[in-house]
Design a protein around this motif. Sequence first.
Motif, PDB file in Angstrom:
ATOM      1  N   HIS A 114       0.749  -1.726  -0.133  1.00 57.97           N
ATOM      2  CA  HIS A 114      -0.360   0.290  -0.379  1.00 57.97           C
ATOM      3  C   HIS A 114       0.308   1.435  -0.130  1.00 57.97           C
ATOM      4  O   HIS A 114       0.367   2.311  -0.468  1.00 57.97           O
ATOM      5  N   TYR A 115       2.205   1.145  -0.163  1.00 57.84           N
ATOM      6  CA  TYR A 115       3.250   2.424  -0.353  1.00 57.84           C
ATOM      7  C   TYR A 115       4.104   2.519  -1.291  1.00 57.84           C
ATOM      8  O   TYR A 115       4.939   2.806  -1.467  1.00 57.84           O
ATOM      9  N   ASN A 116       3.491   1.319  -1.758  1.00 57.08           N
ATOM     10  CA  ASN A 116       4.238   1.048  -3.236  1.00 57.08           C
ATOM     11  C   ASN A 116       5.722   0.571  -3.808  1.00 57.08           C
ATOM     12  O   ASN A 116       6.526   0.654  -3.931  1.00 57.08           O
ATOM     13  N   ILE A 117       6.021   0.153  -2.099  1.00 54.74           N
ATOM     14  CA  ILE A 117       7.204  -0.848  -2.222  1.00 54.74           C
ATOM     15  C   ILE A 117       7.000  -1.887  -2.893  1.00 54.74           C
ATOM     16  O   ILE A 117       6.289  -2.988  -2.265  1.00 54.74           O
ATOM     17  N   VAL A 118       8.068  -2.697  -2.915  1.00 55.24           N
ATOM     18  CA  VAL A 118       8.236  -3.877  -4.133  1.00 55.24           C
ATOM     19  C   VAL A 118       8.247  -5.190  -2.442  1.00 55.24           C
ATOM     20  O   VAL A 118       9.229  -5.075  -1.398  1.00 55.24           O
ATOM     21  N   VAL A 153      12.296  -3.584  -1.151  1.00 55.27           N
ATOM     22  CA  VAL A 153      12.810  -2.527  -1.380  1.00 55.27           C
ATOM     23  C   VAL A 153      12.125  -1.596  -2.498  1.00 55.27           C
ATOM     24  O   VAL A 153      10.764  -1.987  -2.966  1.00 55.27           O
ATOM     25  N   LYS A 154      12.568  -0.836  -3.113  1.00 56.63           N
ATOM     26  CA  LYS A 154      11.840  -0.056  -4.169  1.00 56.63           C
ATOM     27  C   LYS A 154      12.619  -0.298  -5.473  1.00 56.63           C
ATOM     28  O   LYS A 154      13.658  -0.655  -5.657  1.00 56.63           O
ATOM     29  N   LEU A 155      11.797  -0.460  -6.989  1.00 53.82           N
ATOM     30  CA  LEU A 155      11.648  -0.383  -8.029  1.00 53.82           C
ATOM     31  C   LEU A 155      12.645   0.698  -8.809  1.00 53.82           C
ATOM     32  O   LEU A 155      12.575   1.920  -8.512  1.00 53.82           O
ATOM     33  N   ARG A 156      13.155   0.885  -9.004  1.00 57.46           N
ATOM     34  CA  ARG A 156      14.518   1.639  -9.991  1.00 57.46           C
ATOM     35  C   ARG A 156      13.473   1.607 -11.750  1.00 57.46           C
ATOM     36  O   ARG A 156      13.764   2.765 -12.012  1.00 57.46           O
ATOM     37  N   GLU A 178       9.607  10.536   6.073  1.00 57.28           N
ATOM     38  CA  GLU A 178       9.256  10.437   4.637  1.00 57.28           C
ATOM     39  C   GLU A 178      11.614  10.078   4.560  1.00 57.28           C
ATOM     40  O   GLU A 178      11.604   8.560   3.009  1.00 57.28           O
ATOM     41  N   GLN A 179      12.529  10.218   5.447  1.00 58.38           N
ATOM     42  CA  GLN A 179      14.413  10.001   5.567  1.00 58.38           C
ATOM     43  C   GLN A 179      14.047   8.403   5.613  1.00 58.38           C
ATOM     44  O   GLN A 179      14.708   8.198   4.428  1.00 58.38           O
ATOM     45  N   ASP A 180      13.732   7.880   5.892  1.00 58.71           N
ATOM     46  CA  ASP A 180      13.436   6.147   6.132  1.00 58.71           C
ATOM     47  C   ASP A 180      12.588   5.669   4.954  1.00 58.71           C
ATOM     48  O   ASP A 180      13.321   4.817   4.192  1.00 58.71           O
ATOM     49  N   TYR A 181      11.948   6.211   4.099  1.00 53.40           N
ATOM     50  CA  TYR A 181      11.670   6.096   2.735  1.00 53.40           C
ATOM     51  C   TYR A 181      12.560   6.179   2.258  1.00 53.40           C
ATOM     52  O   TYR A 181      12.694   5.280   1.180  1.00 53.40           O
ATOM     53  N   THR A 182      12.674   7.540   2.159  1.00 56.67           N
ATOM     54  CA  THR A 182      13.896   7.158   0.828  1.00 56.67           C
ATOM     55  C   THR A 182      15.273   6.926   0.786  1.00 56.67           C
ATOM     56  O   THR A 182      16.381   6.184  -0.199  1.00 56.67           O
TER      57      THR A 182
END
Length: 338
Positions: free
Chosen positions: A87-91, A112-115, A141-145
């Motif tokens: 739900h946070y667009n994290i893979v 993880v996030k997708l490139r 936000e910093q943790d998400y980044t």
Amino acid sequence: MNSRFNLESIIDMEKWQKLQDSLSLVTKMAVITTDYKGVPVTQHSHCQSFCQAIRKDEALSQYCQKCDARGGLEAVRLNKPYIYLCHYNIVDIAIPIIVHNQYMGAIMAGQVKLRDNPMELEQIVTRPSNADADKKFLSLEQDYTSLPVLSYDEVTTISEMLYHLCNYIVEEAINKNATIDMYRQALTSNKPVIDSLAEHSYRSIQSIKNELENTLIDSQISKMSNQQKISANAILQPAFDYIYTHKSENVKLADMAALCHVSPSYFSRIFTKETGENFSVFIPRLKMEWAKQILETTDLSISQISNELGFSEPSYFIKTFKKFERITPARYRQIYQR
């Protein structure tokens, strides 16, 4: 779901935890293992700070749980790793552990996030926006980044690696435990251990024998596939090609006519002119020719030959063979086998 096997009783969880931690470091993904009920059987390996904070939030954690549940169900349905967006667009990835067609549990990996997102991954759970959730995100936000970033190809490669590795380890553990249990049973019975092991070996040999017989019949059928017929009428060639390469099928005149792009009546007429026989006679006679080759060159059972040539029952195969050859397949083998 009644589970015959239990992950915790099959593999050493302490050793698996160490392996899981190492895999998490190498892949840059957080990893946790659950049983078939979804209950964790390991500690979370390197859970990202953003996800830790979200899962501790009473209002937001329910969406994480929904993602886990739906991802796991989809992986079981597909019988392969399922990659999706939370739900946070994290893979995240749900990787089923399936041994002997039994669902035993799952590896949940990701965070993880997708490139890139060439496949446009599905967001499995959507969360309505609200002020509290937005405020929570801003504070993290910093943790998400700082979440690890991987390419889609890297994610798919990791998911396949985890799938094959875990299923292999669990299956080997099951086989090992089965051998140990057999040994223990032999020790508590009057039967000598060597006899029990011999029975086990016999069953294994029988399994190998069956595989070899199947390979043998495939080899024989493959050799016969080279016996293609070249039709004098080019219209019929697609039908002959199909007949000779689909020996285990009960081909129908209407299907062959459609394959040759002509009407059934016209196909029947030119087929009879080409072969000198009606389609309904040519096909079983051709199958009997193939059957004779197998009978002459192999020790395969009548039932196996019948099955490979597309007969519903061995009795019908024997009846058809006797109609064309005037003797039974068994008698033919006695006379002509090389």
